[in-house]
Motif scaffolding. Structure first.
Motif: not given
Ligand code: ADP
Ligand code: MG
Length: 383
Positions: A122, A124, A156
C-alpha cells in the motif's frame, strides 16, 4: 531520503518547509474479512513516503516527485485534476479535504518513498496519508485521524478508480511503532496490541512472488457474492446475521444443504478467519508467537483450499516456509499473486531466504523479491 528531498526542495523553491511522513502497511492476519464485517490486524511498516511541504501563498500546488523525477503544477478546483497518476493522489487528498470543509491553499512539495509499488504494501495509502496529515497540520483543520483515513480512501474511490476498503489508510494513519491494530470493520472499533517480534527473537519478512494474476477482480466479486448468499441463508433462521462475521460455525452447518457447496466453503473460511484473528491476538497477549504463527498457516490453508484465492507460486512459497521451520507463513492481501508474509526465527532466517529464493527461481524462472519489515509509526510530522 530526508536530505535528498531537502536538497531538491531548496533548488526548486528556495527556502525549506516542514517534513511529514507516513507508512505502508502489512496485515498479519484477517484476510477477506473486511467486507464481511470481521476483523483485520494491520500495522504500519518501516517503509513509507516522506514529503517536505511549504505554503506558497498562491492557489496552486507545485509538486515534485523525486522517484518519478517529475514536476506537476495544479489548481485546487475539481476540474484541475492532473494528468499524472501520482499527482492525482495529492490532488484527491486536497479535494477530499475541501469537501469536508477543510481549508486548502497552494503549497510546494518535494516527496519520495521506499514502499515497493504495487507489491501489496500500500504505497498509495502511504502517499495519501502523508498529504492528508500534512494538509491537516499546516492549515490547522482539526480533522480527526479517522476522517484523515477516509480522505485517503475517498481519494482512491473518486480520483484513482480503486474501490478499496478502509484498512490500508487506517493502518497508515493510526500505525504505531511496535504495535498492531485490530480493527473491527463493522463497528470501526480498534485496539492496539504490542507486537515486537525482534525482541522475541523473530523477524518479519515478505517474499514477493512478483506475479499478478488477472483473475483477481472477477474472482473477488464472485467471492463477495458467495459470502452474501451464505449470510442471507443463515439470516432466515438467525436474523442478527447482518454480515458473515456475525455467524457461528454451527449456523452455517444448518444451511449446508440450502446453499451451493462453493458458497459453503467460502463462508467456512471467513467464519474461521474472523475467529483466527481473535485467537492470534490472544496468543500475542501471552507472548506466544508459535501459536500465532500456526494461525497464519491455517489462514493460508483456508485461502488456498476453501476460499481458493491462492496460486501455484504462493502455495509453493508457503510449502518452502513450512519445510524451513518458519513459524508462520501465509499469502497476504487479496490473493492470486503478491507476497507471502512470514514470521521466522532469527537463526533460521538466512537459510529460509536462501532456500525460498533459489528454489522459487528454479521452478518459476524468476527470482522473488525479499522485503524485511519492522512495525513502525504511521502518519506524523518529522522534526
Ligand atoms: P500499492 O499496492 O503499492 O498501493 P497502487 O497501485 O495502489 O499500489 O499505488 C501505486 C501508485 O501510487 C503508483 O503508481 C504511484 O502513482 C503512487 N506512488 C506510490 N509511491 C510513490 C512514490 N514513491 N512516488 C510517487 N508516486 C508514488
Ligand atoms: Mg494501493
Amino acid at each position: 531520503m530526508k536530505e535528498r528531498i531537502h536538497e531538491k526542495f531548496l533548488t526548486l523553491f528556495g527556502e525549506g518547509g516542514m517534513v511529514f511522513a507516513s507508512a505502508g502497511r502489512v496485515n498479519l492476519i484477517g484476510e477477506h474479512t473486511d467486507y464481511n464485517g470481521g476483523y483485520v490486524f494491520p500495522g504500519a511498516i518501516d517503509k513509507g513516503i516522506m514529503a517536505e511541504v511549504k505554503l506558497n501563498g498562491t492557489g496552486k500546488v507545485r509538486a515534485f516527485s523525486l522517484d518519478y523525477d517529475e514536476y506537476v503544477e495544479f489548481g485546487l478546483e475539481e476540474d484541475n485534476k492532473p494528468q499524472q497518476a501520482w499527482a492525482d493522489y495529492i490532488f484527491g487528498v486536497c479535494r477530499e479535504t475541501i469537501k469536508r470543509g477543510g481549508k486548502v491553499e497552494g503549497f510546494d512539495t518535494v516527496f519520495a518513498g521506499d514502499v515497493p509499488l504495487g507489491a501489496g504494501l500500500s504505497s498509495s495509502a502511504a502517499l495519501e496519508s502523508t498529504f492528508a496529515y500534512a494538509i491537516n497540520y499546516l492549515f490547522q483543520n482539526g480533522i480527526d485521524k479517522f476522517e484523515l483515513a477516509k480522505i485517503g480512501q475517498s481519494t482512491e474511490h473518486n480520483y484513482c478508480g480503486v474501490k478499496c476498503g478502509i484498512m490500508d489508510q487506517f493502518a497508515s494513519c493510526f500505525g504505531k511503532k511496535g504495535n498492531l491494530i485490530r480493527l473491527n470493520c463493522k463497528t470501526l472499533e480498534y485496539k492496539y496490541f504490542p507486537f515486537d517480534p525482534e525482541a522475541a527473537g523473530y523477524k518479519l519478512v515478505l517474499i514477493d512472488s512478483c506475479v499478478k494474476h488477472e483473475l483477481a477482480s472477477s474472482a473477488y466479486n464472485k467471492r463477495r457474492a458467495s459470502c452474501e448468499n451464505a449470510a442471507a441463508a443463515m439470516r432466515k433462521y438467525h436474523p442478527d446475521v447482518e454480515f458473515l462475521s456475525d455467524a457461528k460455525r454451527v449456523w452455517l452447518e444448518e444451511v449446508r444443504d440450502e446453499i451451493p457447496e462453493e458458497d459453503f466453503l467460502r463462508a467456512e473460511y471467513v467464519i474461521g478467519e474472523v475467529q483466527r484473528v481473535l485467537d492470534f491476538c490472544d496468543a500475542l497477549e501471552r507472548g506466544d508467537y508459535e501459536t500465532a504463527g500456526e494461525m497464519m498457516y491455517q489462514t493460508h490453508f483456508g485461502m488456498s483450499k476453501l476460499y481458493e484465492v491462492s496460486c501455484e507460486e504462493l502455495d509453493f512459497l508457503n510449502k518452502v516456509a513450512r519445510k524451513c521451520d518458519v513459524t508462520g507463513s501465509r499469502v497476504m492481501g487479496g490473493g492470486f499473486g503478491g507476497c507471502t508474509i512470514n514470521l521466522v526465527k532469527k537463526e533460521l532466517y538466512d537459510a529460509f531466504i536462501k532456500e525460498a529464493t533459489t528454489s522459487f527461481e528454479e521452478k518459476f524462472g524468476h527470482a522473488p523479491k525479499v522485503y524485511d519489515v519492522v512495525i513502525s509509526d504511521g502518519a506524523r510530522r518529522v522534526e
